[in-house]
Design a protein around this motif. Structure first.
Motif, short mmCIF file in Angstrom:
data_model
loop_
_atom_site.label_atom_id
_atom_site.label_comp_id
_atom_site.label_asym_id
_atom_site.label_seq_id
_atom_site.Cartn_x
_atom_site.Cartn_y
_atom_site.Cartn_z
N UNK A 1 7.92 -11.87 -7.23
CA UNK A 1 7.00 -12.51 -6.29
C UNK A 1 6.46 -11.50 -5.27
N UNK B 1 5.99 -8.36 -5.75
CA UNK B 1 5.01 -7.51 -6.42
C UNK B 1 3.67 -8.26 -6.54
N UNK B 2 3.77 -9.54 -6.92
CA UNK B 2 2.54 -10.34 -7.04
C UNK B 2 1.83 -10.46 -5.70
N UNK B 3 2.64 -10.59 -4.65
CA UNK B 3 2.03 -10.80 -3.34
C UNK B 3 1.50 -9.53 -2.70
N UNK B 4 1.69 -8.41 -3.39
CA UNK B 4 1.02 -7.19 -2.89
C UNK B 4 -0.49 -7.35 -3.07
N UNK B 5 -0.83 -8.43 -3.76
CA UNK B 5 -2.24 -8.80 -3.96
C UNK B 5 -3.12 -7.65 -4.46
N UNK B 6 -2.77 -7.09 -5.59
CA UNK B 6 -3.73 -6.15 -6.18
C UNK B 6 -4.97 -6.95 -6.53
N UNK B 7 -6.11 -6.43 -6.22
CA UNK B 7 -7.28 -7.29 -6.39
C UNK B 7 -8.39 -6.65 -7.20
N UNK B 8 -9.15 -7.49 -7.82
CA UNK B 8 -10.33 -7.05 -8.57
C UNK B 8 -11.44 -6.87 -7.55
N UNK B 9 -12.15 -5.77 -7.65
CA UNK B 9 -13.23 -5.58 -6.66
C UNK B 9 -14.38 -6.55 -6.97
N UNK B 10 -14.89 -7.15 -5.92
CA UNK B 10 -16.02 -8.07 -6.07
C UNK B 10 -17.30 -7.26 -5.92
#
Lengths: 161, 193
Positions: free
Chosen positions: A48, A50-59
């Motif tokens: 959890x 690791x998931x919450x490090x919120x790697x994000x897709x650039x918009x």
């Protein structure tokens, strides 16, 4: 040997703080003595985090403007179709008109006979038929011969007179 | 009946009245969350962009029917899931995914977009996330969806029930299964560390 109950389902709820204080106490007692449940808790917790490090897709920078442009196009399309909203309600009437038009088109050849040319044509066809009927009514050899020599029914009629 | 006071209440109301500027602000505020959600669901960057755009277009058209029964974010996720399922039904996703990319590489690309840390910590984080990402793609869609909603998007159990139309017990049990399966898939990797 007595088997131990592992309250694994509660570990997930424990992570989300969805257990009552009594349940929390019981689970923590179990965790203090159960290595496998402790390991499960540890893995779930790490996962959890690791998931919450919120790697994000650039918009894309133009994403918002593209969406709004698309939305405006949709609105324009909707506005175009607004005038046609009454079409479904008029369907029975439209169907009736269509049936009438089709019936008129179908009967058109019969109506054509009313034109002068069509009347003449029809008369000519009828007179040919009459002549053929007369020939088939000739009963004697004489009559047939005379008809053949004179060529026409009128002449034969004249001879008879 | 309205019974959920969304933090974007005023913007939503303005958008419902046809204010395009307000609609733009709503899109801007939720674009990142919808992109993240879709990416973790479908695992394809191009498809994520297409689906995200379709999600907002559909949402803006249907916004007049939004009744504040759940946060707007949750409502958008619902639309996104439906679009994703439609895509899958048409087998487009399968074709693209099978020919498109290496999941691990994709995961690394995403992580590289996030904040800068020390080289060692950054490398470790990339590796950790790459493993997690690969494991996530092995989960069935329903388990993947629920874990993304809870652990990534931090929706409450009640919000998830509204979005997915599941009972609370189903949410709890599927979330447990998802976490347990992921933990099992990742245990070898994480316990080495």
């Amino acid at each position: 040997m007595k088997s131990i109950f592992h309250p694994r389902k509660k570990i997930s709820l424990y992570l989300d703080q969805r257990l009552s204080p009594e349940e929390v106490q019981k689970l923590e007692e179990h965790l203090s003595v159960c290595k496998s449940c402790r390991r499960l808790l540890q893995n779930m917790s790490t996962m959890r985090a690791v998931l919450r490090e919120k790697p994000s897709v650039s918009v894309r920078k133009d994403f918002v403007s593209r969406v709004i442009a698309g939305h405006r196009r949709q609105q324009a399309d909707e506005a175009f179709w607004i005038g046609f909203e009454s079409v479904p309600r008029l369907l029975p009437q439209l169907a009736f008109v269509l049936v009438v038009v089709l019936a008129l088109l179908w009967s058109w050849p019969q109506l054509e006979i009313t034109t002068p040319e069509a009347v003449d044509d029809q008369i000519a066809r009828v007179s040919v038929l009459d002549e053929r009927e007369m020939i088939s009514n000739l009963t004697t050899y004489d009559e047939a011969l005379r008809f053949a020599l004179n060529g026409t029914y009128e002449n034969m009629e004249g001879d008879r007179k | 009946m309205e019974y959920y006071k969304d933090e974007y209440y005023d913007l939503i109301k303005a958008s419902q009245r046809g204010d395009v500027k307000a609609a733009g602000k709503l899109v801007e505020a939720h674009a990142q969350a919808v992109h993240d959600f879709l990416f973790h669901l479908c695992g394809n960057r191009h498809l994520t962009e297409d689906l995200a755009q379709d999600t907002f277009l559909r949402a803006l058209t249907a916004l007049k029917h939004y009744q504040f029964r759940a946060p707007l974010r949750a409502w958008l996720f619902r639309i996104a899931i439906n679009l994703y399922r439609d895509q899958r039904r048409r087998k487009i996703v399968r074709n693209i995914v099978s020919s498109y990319h290496d999941n691990e590489q994709e995961a690394e690309n995403i992580v590289s977009n996030t904040s800068v840390q020390t080289p060692h910590a950054e490398l470790e984080r990339k590796e950790r996330f790459a493993h997690l990402y690969k494991a996530m793609q092995k989960l069935p869609e329903s388990l993947r969806t629920v874990i993304i909603m809870r652990d990534l998007q931090e929706l409450s159990y009640e919000e998830i029930t509204q979005v997915l139309h599941w009972r609370l017990g189903t949410v709890k049990s599927r979330l447990f299964r998802a976490r347990k399966e992921l933990a099992e898939l990742l245990s070898d990797f994480w316990e080495e560390k």
